[in-house]
Design an enzyme around this catalytic site. Structure first.
Site, PDB file in Angstrom:
ATOM      1  N   SER A  10       0.841  -1.196   0.000  1.00 44.84           N
ATOM      2  CA  SER A  10       0.000   0.000   0.000  1.00 44.84           C
ATOM      3  C   SER A  10       0.874   1.244   0.000  1.00 44.84           C
ATOM      4  O   SER A  10       2.044   1.216   0.403  1.00 44.84           O
ATOM      5  CB  SER A  10      -0.938  -0.002   1.208  1.00 44.84           C
ATOM      6  OG  SER A  10      -0.190  -0.063   2.412  1.00 44.84           O
ATOM      7  N   CYS A  11       0.290   2.342  -0.429  1.00 48.89           N
ATOM      8  CA  CYS A  11       0.968   3.630  -0.486  1.00 48.89           C
ATOM      9  C   CYS A  11       1.465   4.028   0.912  1.00 48.89           C
ATOM     10  O   CYS A  11       0.749   3.802   1.886  1.00 48.89           O
ATOM     11  CB  CYS A  11      -0.006   4.660  -1.026  1.00 48.89           C
ATOM     12  SG  CYS A  11       0.585   6.358  -0.987  1.00 48.89           S
TER      13      CYS A  11
END
Length: 198
Positions: A10-11
């Site tokens: 994920s970011c």
């Protein structure tokens, strides 16, 4: 060629892994695999800021970003493309689509008025960043969209959190600003003289 498999991350993990590889290895060519569009946009923009020519290939939900640079290592610059010599100004971070608490209808009106009034900051306004519910102000049906587009057209950099857009299923509806990640936001905070949180 340096290859990075950032699927399932994920970011801002895909950008952080890419940044580490660029800074440590200075590869002439780098390939990054990601499995979501916000990561693809963020990695592509980061590589571009580092002097790489980028090509993106999509196979279903898998994105392959290939960055090709020159023989020399690109000059490092922060992830949002600003150099250390740029004059730091005021960064405004908007984390909700209404201002204050007590009455959401009133808060929404106050936020629209706030966006309209931001131009009064003039050149002092350096970055406008939208996170969490604030990203709803950047989509096609938002009452603030016209004013935000005017600010962007006047040269203001607007950053919109890709993870937040994805969470609210609004990625395709964003109409203004650059899709960004937490690395860009933290970098902007470091470069700003002042950060205002709304």
């Amino acid at each position: 060629m340096k290859k990075i498999d950032a699927r399932g991350l994920s970011c801002p993990a895909p950008v952080l892994e890419t940044k580490a590889a660029v800074e440590q290895l200075h590869p002439n060519q780098i390939e990054v695999l990601v499995d979501n569009e916000p990561a693809q946009q963020n990695v592509t923009r980061f590589l571009g800021s580092q002097g790489y020519q980028t090509e993106v290939k999509q196979d279903g939900e898998l994105f392959t970003i290939v960055g090709t640079g020159g023989d020399e290592a690109p000059e490092p610059v922060p992830a949002d493309g600003q150099s250390d010599t740029d004059t730091g100004k005021i960064m405004v971070m908007v984390a909700a689509d209404c201002m204050g608490t007590g009455d959401d209808e009133l808060g929404a009106k106050l936020m629209i008025n706030f966006i309209k009034t931001l131009k009064e900051m003039g050149d002092s306004l350096w970055r406008l960043v939208f996170v969490n519910g604030g990203v709803k102000l950047t989509i096609s049906e938002a009452a603030s969209l016209t004013d935000l587009k005017e600010l962007e057209a006047a040269g203001l950099t607007i950053l919109v959190c890709g993870t937040c857009l994805d969470h609210f299923k609004l990625l395709e509806q964003k109409q203004v600003g650059q899709t960004t990640n937490m690395l860009d936001i933290v970098t902007a905070m470091q470069l700003a003289d002042k950060v205002i949180n709304i």
